[in-house]
Structure formats: C-alpha cells, structure tokens
Design an enzyme around this catalytic site. Structure first.
Site, PDB file in Angstrom:
ATOM      1  N   ARG A  12      14.043  24.781   7.406  1.00  0.00           N
ATOM      2  CA  ARG A  12      13.068  25.672   6.738  1.00  0.00           C
ATOM      3  C   ARG A  12      13.626  26.148   5.397  1.00  0.00           C
ATOM      4  O   ARG A  12      12.882  26.261   4.420  1.00  0.00           O
ATOM      5  CB  ARG A  12      12.721  26.857   7.636  1.00  0.00           C
ATOM      6  N   ARG A  23      17.267  37.174 -19.864  1.00  0.00           N
ATOM      7  CA  ARG A  23      16.129  37.301 -18.959  1.00  0.00           C
ATOM      8  C   ARG A  23      14.932  36.564 -19.545  1.00  0.00           C
ATOM      9  O   ARG A  23      14.466  36.905 -20.631  1.00  0.00           O
ATOM     10  CB  ARG A  23      15.776  38.779 -18.770  1.00  0.00           C
ATOM     11  N   HIS A  79      11.334  34.381 -17.910  1.00  0.00           N
ATOM     12  CA  HIS A  79      10.661  33.918 -16.686  1.00  0.00           C
ATOM     13  C   HIS A  79      10.879  32.421 -16.446  1.00  0.00           C
ATOM     14  O   HIS A  79      10.943  31.973 -15.307  1.00  0.00           O
ATOM     15  CB  HIS A  79       9.151  34.172 -16.777  1.00  0.00           C
ATOM     16  N   LYS A 113      10.081  31.457   2.531  1.00  0.00           N
ATOM     17  CA  LYS A 113      10.881  32.617   2.970  1.00  0.00           C
ATOM     18  C   LYS A 113      11.595  33.148   1.728  1.00  0.00           C
ATOM     19  O   LYS A 113      12.784  32.931   1.497  1.00  0.00           O
ATOM     20  CB  LYS A 113      11.847  32.229   4.091  1.00  0.00           C
ATOM     21  N   LEU A 168       4.467  32.784   7.364  1.00  0.00           N
ATOM     22  CA  LEU A 168       5.762  32.130   7.468  1.00  0.00           C
ATOM     23  C   LEU A 168       5.786  31.462   8.835  1.00  0.00           C
ATOM     24  O   LEU A 168       5.558  32.131   9.849  1.00  0.00           O
ATOM     25  CB  LEU A 168       6.904  33.153   7.367  1.00  0.00           C
TER      26      LEU A 168
HETATM   27  C1  LIG Z   1       6.801  37.451   7.347  1.00  0.00           C
HETATM   28  C2  LIG Z   1       7.490  36.893   8.539  1.00  0.00           C
HETATM   29  N1  LIG Z   1       6.780  36.171   9.425  1.00  0.00           N
HETATM   30  C3  LIG Z   1       7.344  35.653  10.536  1.00  0.00           C
HETATM   31  C4  LIG Z   1       8.698  35.848  10.810  1.00  0.00           C
HETATM   32  C5  LIG Z   1       9.304  35.252  12.051  1.00  0.00           C
HETATM   33  O1  LIG Z   1      10.141  34.177  11.716  1.00  0.00           O
HETATM   34  P1  LIG Z   1      11.340  33.735  12.661  1.00  0.00           P
HETATM   35  O2  LIG Z   1      10.772  33.538  14.023  1.00  0.00           O
HETATM   36  O3  LIG Z   1      11.839  32.480  12.067  1.00  0.00           O
HETATM   37  O4  LIG Z   1      12.348  34.849  12.641  1.00  0.00           O
HETATM   38  C6  LIG Z   1       9.478  36.572   9.901  1.00  0.00           C
HETATM   39  C7  LIG Z   1      10.904  36.764  10.157  1.00  0.00           C
HETATM   40  O5  LIG Z   1      11.602  37.426   9.433  1.00  0.00           O
HETATM   41  C8  LIG Z   1       8.862  37.095   8.730  1.00  0.00           C
HETATM   42  O6  LIG Z   1       9.574  37.803   7.840  1.00  0.00           O
END
Ligand SMILES: Cc1ncc(COP(=O)(O)O)c(C=O)c1O
Length: 290
Positions: free
Chosen positions: A53, A101, A103, A148, A204
């Site tokens: 991931r 700095r 973007h 993430k 996520l």
């Molecule tokens: C926004 C969000 N969704 C879902 C999850 C769950 O992900 P995981 O099961 O990989 O910890 C997290 C974990 O931090 C998160 O921050």
C-alpha cells in the site's frame, strides 16, 4: 530516560537527536505518505500488504519509493530489535527538503525517511464487550482518500467532531453514502449480512478491512462490498469499525442513539473471534512478518 531508537534516512538514531529541515515538503506542504504496521509480540501483521500500500501511495503522488518491500521489512525488523513486544511501527516518507518553497515538485530530491515505534494500545476489554460511541458528519475531505497521505487535516478536523463529545470515531457521509471514519473503515450488518463500502478513491483501503473480508469468506460469513446509504447505516443491526489499531470494534451508539439493540451483535462476536484466532495463529508461528 534515554530517547527511543528511531530510523532516520538510513540510520538508527535516538528520537530526540533527529532534526528535519523546515523546508522539508512534509512540513511545508504535507507532501508525503505514511504507513502504520501493527506488531504482535515481535511479529508484524500483514507487513507485505502494508508496504505494498505504501508503494501505491508513492505511485499516486509521483514519489520514488526509496525502498523495496523486502528492504522495508528488513528496516522494520532492525527497528523492532529495539522495541520488543506489541508495537505499532510508523513509517513516513516525504518528497524531501528542497532549497526553496515552491508548489511544483522539484526534480532530483532525496526523499526523507522516518520510522518510529510506539507501544500498541489495543481496544480495552470494556470497549470490546460493550462497543463504542460514534457520531456522523459530512465527509468534507478531498477526493483522493485512497492515498495514505500525511496531509491529514481533514481527518484531524473530522476526528475532533467526535472527540469533542467524548465519542471514539466520526463516521463520514458523502453524497448520502457511508465512506469511512476519520481513521478507520466502517462495516454495517443487516439480517446477518455484512456490507463494506466500495474500494474506491473515497476511502483508504484498510489492511484490516481486507483481512476482515478474507476472514469473512473463510469463516462463511456473508459479506458484500457495495455502496451503503446513510439510511442503511442508521437502520443497521450492527456497525463496526476496523483499523490496525482498533482491530474490529462494534459501534453501539450512533449520534447518541443505540445501534440495533445497543450491544455488540452476533456477527461482530463471530468476526472478533475470527480476528483473535488469526492473531493467535500468527503469534504461535513466531514469524517476523505475516
Ligand atoms: C482514514 C483511514 N481509513 C481507514 C484506516 C484503516 O486502515 P488499516 O486497517 O490499514 O489500519 C485508517 C487507518 O489509519 C485511516 O486512517
């Protein structure tokens, strides 16, 4: 007390001796990605999936991943030698520290790599047995929630909505559908059938979510991946949260009203047992990563 050992740009270093440039794009723009890998008695749970991931997050933000999955696992193992027992490994990679700095993504920057451990705090027995309280809120975050990203302001603001009323999570609703919670995924159960939101850019894709889907299939629990309306959430017999930190937890109060009969349901107890069995098998194997 000596500072815990962390990893910074290829070296094991006491946490209090690490300094990062104020021009680091992680600091200036939140231009970075991260992972959190749970560790049970020295064994990383689903390490490969977490680092895969991380690769996907890097690809999404056009950041060259500084390490392969095998290298990440080796670096994690080195760090874990200094942190026995149940831990969470936090891994952050930013685009690096340019001279000014701007973007626009600078070319040729070396990414900044930081890893640390902290003791895993599992859900309390009380939380597992009685469930937790959550509130709902409009999902006001961006449209790339599959990354993430360290840019977590939206999630921080969302989490505070529940913290302000002493609840454990904020369940987010976008255009009438459940997405996820501020730091967890969400499942609902109706008439014994579990539903999980689609694995798209609006959530996520949790490593725990994926594990629950697998455990459900192996444990003959009926689970559907499909859009879940807000009305379904409110009429659900059970609602669960999942994350590497929370494992799987039943939500028994939503916006101050009981979910189902206000107690963790049968489907939750089954899934929780499957999860605990999976963990126990992992610990018994004594593998470094599983
Ligand atoms: C926004 C969000 N969704 C879902 C999850 C769950 O992900 P995981 O099961 O990989 O910890 C997290 C974990 O931090 C998160 O921050």
């Amino acid at each position: 007390m000596t500072a815990p050992i962390a990893h910074f740009n290829g070296k094991l270093t006491p946490l209090d001796q690490i300094s990062i440039s104020p021009l680091d794009r992680g600091f200036i723009f939140g231009d970075g990605i991260y992972e959190v890998v749970p560790v049970y008695g020295g064994t990383m749970l689903r390490a490969r999936e977490h680092f895969e991931r991380l690769q996907r997050s890097c690809d999404e933000i056009r950041l060259q991943n500084p390490h392969t999955t095998d290298e990440w696992i080796r670096l994690s193992q080195e760090l874990l030698k200094h942190h026995p027992g149940d831990q969470s490994i936090y891994i952050q990679v930013t685009r690096g520290a340019p001279k000014t700095r701007d973007h626009v993504m600078p070319k040729g920057l070396t990414p900044t790599v930081f890893m640390m451990c902290y003791p895993r705090v599992p859900p309390t027995r009380e939380q597992v047995e009685n469930g937790v309280a959550c509130v709902t809120h409009r999902d006001f975050r961006w449209e790339k929630c599959n990354i993430k990203s360290t840019s977590l302001l939206g999630n921080v603001l969302a989490r505070q909505v529940s913290a302000d009323v002493g609840a454990v999570e904020t369940i987010l609703i976008r255009d009438g559908h459940v997405t996820e919670a501020s730091a967890s995924n969400v499942f609902v159960v109706k008439n014994g059938v579990v539903a999980a939101p689609p694995q798209d850019h609006l959530i996520l894709l949790g490593i725990t979510y994926e594990l629950l889907v697998r455990l459900a299939s192996e444990g003959k629990v009926k689970l559907e991946i499909r859009p879940i309306t807000e009305a379904e959430l409110r009429a659900a017999d059970e609602v669960w949260l999942s994350s590497s930190t929370k494992e799987v937890l039943a939500v028994t109060t939503l916006d101050g009203k009981p979910v189902g009969n206000g107690k963790p349901g049968g489907a939750f107890r089954r899934m929780h047992a499957l999860f605990q069995e999976h963990k126990a098998a992992l610990k018994a194997k004594g593998a470094v990563a599983a």
